[in-house]
Design an enzyme around this catalytic site. Structure first.
Site, PDB file in Angstrom:
ATOM      1  N   ARG A  47       0.865  -1.183   0.000  1.00 28.10           N
ATOM      2  CA  ARG A  47       0.000   0.000   0.000  1.00 28.10           C
ATOM      3  C   ARG A  47       0.891   1.218   0.000  1.00 28.10           C
ATOM      4  O   ARG A  47       1.813   1.324   0.805  1.00 28.10           O
ATOM      5  CB  ARG A  47      -0.894  -0.035   1.234  1.00 28.10           C
ATOM      6  CG  ARG A  47      -1.915   1.094   1.337  1.00 28.10           C
ATOM      7  CD  ARG A  47      -2.838   0.830   2.528  1.00 28.10           C
ATOM      8  NE  ARG A  47      -3.929   1.779   2.635  1.00 28.10           N
ATOM      9  CZ  ARG A  47      -3.841   2.965   3.223  1.00 28.10           C
ATOM     10  NH1 ARG A  47      -2.690   3.360   3.763  1.00 28.10           N
ATOM     11  NH2 ARG A  47      -4.890   3.749   3.281  1.00 28.10           N
ATOM     12  N   SER A 116     -12.665  -3.234   0.354  1.00 29.08           N
ATOM     13  CA  SER A 116     -12.847  -2.568   1.652  1.00 29.08           C
ATOM     14  C   SER A 116     -14.280  -2.131   1.868  1.00 29.08           C
ATOM     15  O   SER A 116     -14.883  -1.509   0.990  1.00 29.08           O
ATOM     16  CB  SER A 116     -11.973  -1.311   1.724  1.00 29.08           C
ATOM     17  OG  SER A 116     -10.636  -1.663   1.922  1.00 29.08           O
ATOM     18  N   LYS A 145      -4.148   5.888   8.188  1.00 29.76           N
ATOM     19  CA  LYS A 145      -4.924   6.203   6.992  1.00 29.76           C
ATOM     20  C   LYS A 145      -5.402   7.640   7.068  1.00 29.76           C
ATOM     21  O   LYS A 145      -5.894   8.070   8.110  1.00 29.76           O
ATOM     22  CB  LYS A 145      -6.120   5.257   6.914  1.00 29.76           C
ATOM     23  CG  LYS A 145      -6.940   5.380   5.645  1.00 29.76           C
ATOM     24  CD  LYS A 145      -8.132   4.451   5.626  1.00 29.76           C
ATOM     25  CE  LYS A 145      -8.773   4.508   4.241  1.00 29.76           C
ATOM     26  NZ  LYS A 145      -9.933   3.625   4.124  1.00 29.76           N
TER      27      LYS A 145
HETATM   28  N1  TZP Z   1      -8.185   0.964   6.123  1.00 23.77           N
HETATM   29  C1  TZP Z   1      -8.951   1.100   7.197  1.00 23.77           C
HETATM   30  S1  TZP Z   1      -8.009   1.418   8.575  1.00 23.77           S
HETATM   31  C2  TZP Z   1      -6.567   1.358   7.699  1.00 23.77           C
HETATM   32  C3  TZP Z   1      -6.853   1.101   6.371  1.00 23.77           C
HETATM   33  C4  TZP Z   1      -5.870   0.981   5.294  1.00 23.77           C
HETATM   34  C5  TZP Z   1      -5.223   1.574   8.311  1.00 23.77           C
HETATM   35  C6  TZP Z   1      -4.843   0.464   9.244  1.00 23.77           C
HETATM   36  O1  TZP Z   1      -3.582   0.738   9.816  1.00 23.77           O
HETATM   37  P1  TZP Z   1      -3.254   0.424  11.355  1.00 23.77           P
HETATM   38  O2  TZP Z   1      -1.920   1.100  11.601  1.00 23.77           O
HETATM   39  O3  TZP Z   1      -3.140  -1.065  11.500  1.00 23.77           O
HETATM   40  O4  TZP Z   1      -4.381   1.033  12.163  1.00 23.77           O
END
Ligand code: TZP
Ligand code: MG
Length: 225
Positions: A47, A116, A145
């Site tokens: 990502r 998602s 995010k």
């Molecule tokens: N989609 C929803 S939350 C997220 C994404 C890509 C980020 C998740 O990252 P982390 O650091 O595990 O909370």
């Protein structure tokens, strides 16, 4: 995974699904993939919301080489074009990315397509799509995010797990060593993590190994293996 009309082979999601982050880790995608695989990861998502398409393509090519060398599966976030050009194992789509049907036409029956979702309505609609797994979150607050959807919490996660049928589900958002087991106990087949696995570069392999050990004490939710 295989979406012919007559047969559908379900993807068996590993319990821990790491996602790379170059800024948080200070490492290239290939370096993160190498360390995650060393820790036991078998499915990894690349990502990158910062890199240009050209830079992401270049780094994804290197990361894919590492993954191939170790028989790990690599899924590209957002970019169907990059997944297609590199013959990566699949793509992870968000609500505003290309439609899953179009990605399926481009990538073929054997590509892994993840999708998602952020609420129950989106998850219900997702069950009719040609996808291999759905993601649900953020379950908890996340700082990995930009502009995340509202935090869902565990109760909506339970509800989504109850309506998703046999489609594998990975929970995402703020998942840590502290809350991983309660997320799996809520019904998720897997947990996806960024910061708690990759933010401390020297410990990526160790943390990946420990997270697999922690989650392996629970039986597989899917009952399919
Ligand atoms: N989609 C929803 S939350 C997220 C994404 C890509 C980020 C998740 O990252 P982390 O650091 O595990 O909370
Ligand atoms: Mg996306």
């Amino acid at each position: 995974m295989i979406h012919h009309s007559a047969i559908q082979v379900r993807l068996n999601l590993p319990k821990v699904y790491p996602i790379t982050h170059t800024r948080l880790s200070g490492l290239s995608h290939a370096e993160q993939v190498a360390r995650l695989i060393e820790g036991g990861a078998s499915l990894i998502q690349l990502r990158d919301k910062q890199a240009t398409p050209r830079e992401f393509y270049r780094q994804a090519a290197d990361a894919l080489q590492v993954a191939r060398d170790h028989h790990a599966i690599l899924v590209i976030n957002d970019r169907v074009d990059i997944a297609l050009a590199l013959k990566a194992d699949g793509v992870h789509l968000g609500q505003t990315d290309m439609p899953a049907e179009a990605a399926r036409r481009l990538l073929g029956d054997e590509a892994i397509i993840g999708f998602s979702t952020h609420n129950i309505e989106q998850a219900k609609l997702a069950t009719a799509l040609p996808i291999d797994y759905l993601a649900f979150g953020p379950v908890f607050p996340t700082s990995s995010k930009d502009n995340p959807d509202p935090v869902a919490g565990l109760e909506p996660l339970r509800e989504v797990c109850a309506i998703k049928g046999s489609l594998p589900l990975v929970a995402i958002g703020g998942i840590t060593f502290e809350n991983a087991l309660e997320v799996l106990k809520a019904g998720a087949d897997a947990i996806a993590l960024i910061s708690d696995l990759v933010a401390e570069a020297p410990r990526i392999s160790e943390k990946m190994r420990k997270m697999l050990a922690l989650t392996s004490i629970l039986a597989n939710n899917t009952g399919s293996s």
